[in-house]
Scaffold this active site. Structure first.
Site, PDB file in Angstrom:
ATOM      1  N   CYS A  43       0.817  -1.215   0.000  1.00 19.35           N
ATOM      2  CA  CYS A  43       0.000   0.000   0.000  1.00 19.35           C
ATOM      3  C   CYS A  43       0.850   1.264   0.000  1.00 19.35           C
ATOM      4  CB  CYS A  43      -0.936   0.006   1.205  1.00 19.35           C
ATOM      5  SG  CYS A  43      -1.982   1.478   1.292  1.00 19.35           S
ATOM      6  N   CYS A  48      -1.626   1.773  -2.870  1.00 22.91           N
ATOM      7  CA  CYS A  48      -2.631   2.813  -2.637  1.00 22.91           C
ATOM      8  C   CYS A  48      -2.065   4.226  -2.617  1.00 22.91           C
ATOM      9  CB  CYS A  48      -3.339   2.583  -1.311  1.00 22.91           C
ATOM     10  SG  CYS A  48      -3.481   0.884  -0.777  1.00 22.91           S
ATOM     11  N   LYS A  51      -0.315   5.413  -5.905  1.00 28.07           N
ATOM     12  CA  LYS A  51      -1.404   5.427  -6.886  1.00 28.07           C
ATOM     13  C   LYS A  51      -2.273   6.671  -6.729  1.00 28.07           C
ATOM     14  CE  LYS A  51      -5.060   3.942  -5.645  1.00 28.07           C
ATOM     15  NZ  LYS A  51      -5.510   2.555  -5.659  1.00 28.07           N
ATOM     16  N   TYR A 179      -9.758  -2.964 -10.338  1.00 27.84           N
ATOM     17  CA  TYR A 179      -9.258  -1.757  -9.679  1.00 27.84           C
ATOM     18  C   TYR A 179      -8.005  -1.211 -10.355  1.00 27.84           C
ATOM     19  CZ  TYR A 179     -11.932  -2.884  -5.334  1.00 27.84           C
ATOM     20  OH  TYR A 179     -12.896  -3.148  -4.399  1.00 27.84           O
ATOM     21  N   GLU A 183      -7.651   2.116 -12.725  1.00 29.76           N
ATOM     22  CA  GLU A 183      -7.000   3.260 -12.090  1.00 29.76           C
ATOM     23  C   GLU A 183      -5.809   3.741 -12.914  1.00 29.76           C
ATOM     24  OE1 GLU A 183      -8.300   2.259  -7.481  1.00 29.76           O
ATOM     25  OE2 GLU A 183      -6.364   1.579  -8.214  1.00 29.76           O
ATOM     26  N   HIS A 438     -27.368  21.303   0.767  1.00 32.73           N
ATOM     27  CA  HIS A 438     -27.487  21.859  -0.585  1.00 32.73           C
ATOM     28  C   HIS A 438     -26.550  23.056  -0.781  1.00 32.73           C
ATOM     29  CE1 HIS A 438     -29.586  22.787  -4.315  1.00 32.73           C
ATOM     30  NE2 HIS A 438     -29.612  24.055  -3.934  1.00 32.73           N
ATOM     31  N   GLU A 443     -26.574  15.152  -1.820  1.00 31.54           N
ATOM     32  CA  GLU A 443     -27.918  15.364  -1.284  1.00 31.54           C
ATOM     33  C   GLU A 443     -28.929  14.450  -1.971  1.00 31.54           C
ATOM     34  OE1 GLU A 443     -30.019  19.132  -2.514  1.00 31.54           O
ATOM     35  OE2 GLU A 443     -28.051  19.572  -3.377  1.00 31.54           O
TER      36      GLU A 443
END
Length: 461
Positions: A43, A48, A51, A179, A183, A438, A443
């Site tokens: 990672c 991760c 990346k 993934y 990516e 908002h 929302e």
């Protein structure tokens, strides 16, 4: 004299192993950690973190293009791949240092060498030293899997090498539809590469909600990424600095680089598992463990990607912490692998938690779907042709929200918060009772009132 040299020996200095080592040491255990490459694991070093840094940088050109709609006039811009890689390397080195320091501060000892099991309590280091341990934790993670060998596979790179390319490829072919493949497709396209994705299945992101799969593909293709499904790479020819990738369909693609991202396999080879009596799970090739992360040997445990359960860094960390709490803190903890949020940092981004529509319909007799597909407010000014997808999967009987799926900017950030509600078994009424914030895209999650689909399974006669 003590019966063992250490209370705990951890093989692997990645996120899960480091967490386990630190917590066990905090409980007073004598701990040793062996890492043959760099502290931080996949990672931090080649997954991760680098990346995500590459993904953030690849967004800049699009932001510059979108700025015109908001009145900004930006002159000539340029990009330097070498600068990106160098700055990424500095940050990774800093993080590696932090991991090392945190482990050492806890009182655990780090040995930068390979470790192999000789028996259930003995570890042999590549330095020749032998260490005995009361407990052993295997946290060696996974490694890229290139799949069946094809002619020219020696020319193929994985995500590991992609982080260290000397220059940005003008054209790249990426085989894979999960993934990592998607990516990197977004990363290279964002920096200006001509990208072609090749995937054997009928559509990308196998295992994700069908609406998510269709939406992401359409959005990626809008951004100029070519996606070819239903075939595989059959052969790669090299001509000087160029490559020709031959597909099983009979067509071919010219490129400057070929990358395979077709999955990762548990890093179990050469660990001495047989000598120690540690069993492999025949279903997935990972180390077989029970709900406590215990292997077939009572004093040997395994966590993270090497078990091939749920291959996500936060899961490995949670498993490592739970192991240390259970074994050294005398606070038994089992990790709940259900309802784990996940993100794909593709472009557009995906965030998802809980069941897909297909999974829910297989498990529940009455499933309501709430779905919206809309143009985000930013696109109304930038003029960019893009849309956001938001979807809730609801048990029509109990009103419980079973799953949430988002495709669009900040999808991962939104999903992390929604995951709390889904984990707490919130109902659709709970979502409806929440006042909308908002103007935001998220929302929509609390303003969808009418199901877009309702699936009721008839009882068997």
């Amino acid at each position: 004299m003590a019966e063992f040299d250490v209370d705990l020996f951890v093989i692997g200095g990645g996120s899960g192993g480091v967490r386990a080592a630190r917590i066990a040491a905090n409980y007073g255990a004598k701990v040793m950690v062996a890492e043959e490459y760099r502290m931080g694991g996949t990672c931090v070093i080649r997954g991760c973190v680098p990346k995500k840094l590459f993904v953030i940088g690849s967004h800049v050109h699009q932001e510059i293009e979108d700025a015109a709609g908001f009145g900004w006039s930006i002159g000539q811009v340029s990009f330097d791949w070498a600068t990106l890689v160098a700055n990424k390397d500095k940050e990774i080195a800093r993080l590696e240092g932090a991991y090392t320091t945190n482990v050492e501060k806890s009182g655990a000892r780090i040995v930068k060498t390979r470790a192999v099991l000789e028996d259930a309590h003995t570890i042999r280091l590549a330095t020749g030293e032998k260490v005995t341990a009361k407990y052993i934790l295997i946290a060696t993670g996974g490694a890229p899997n290139h799949g069946p060998a094809v002619p020219g596979i020696e020319h193929v790179i994985s995500s590991n090498e992609a982080f260290h390319l000397k220059e940005l490829p003008k054209r790249i072919v990426i085989q894979g539809g999960g993934y990592i493949a998607l990516e990197f497709a977004g990363i290279f396209a964002g920096y200006g590469s001509d990208v072609t994705v090749v995937y054997r299945g009928d559509n990308i992101l196998r295992g994700f909600d069908e609406d998510v799969r269709k939406h992401v593909r359409a959005e990626m293709e809008k951004r100029g990424i070519t996606i070819i499904t239903g075939c595989t790479v059959a052969k790669i020819d090299k001509h000087g600095r160029d490559f020709t990738t031959h597909l099983s369909s009979g067509s071919s693609i010219a490129s400057d680089q070929v990358m395979f991202a077709i999955g990762r396999h548990p890093n179990v080879r050469g660990l001495g598992l047989e000598a120690a009596g540690v069993a492999i799970n025949p279903a997935n090739g990972g180390i077989q463990v029970d709900g406590w992360s215990k292997t077939s040997v009572d004093n040997i445990y395994a966590i993270g990607d090497v078990t091939h359960r749920t291959n996500l860094t936060p899961v490995a960390i949670r498993e490592g912490h739970a192991f240390a709490d259970t074994v050294f803190g005398k606070r038994p903890v089992q990790v709940d692998h259900a309802t784990i949020p996940t993100a794909v940092f593709s472009q557009p981004e995906v965030g998802t938690v809980g069941l897909t529509e297909e999974e829910a319909r297989a498990q529940y007799s009455h499933v309501d779907i709430y779905k919206t597909d809309f143009r985000p407010i930013k696109a109304t000014m930038s003029g960019r042709d893009t849309r956001v997808l938001m979807k809730l999967v609801v048990d029509g009987t109990s009103d419980r929200v079973l799953g949430c799926h988002i495709v669009g900017d900040c999808a991962a950030e939104v999903t992390q918060v929604v995951a709390i509600a889904v984990k707490m078994k919130a109902t659709k009424a709970d979502f409806d009772a929440t006042v909308a914030l908002h103007p935001t895209a998220s929302e929509e999650l609390v303003t969808m009132r009418t199901p877009t689909a309702r699936h009721v399974r008839q009882a068997a006669e």
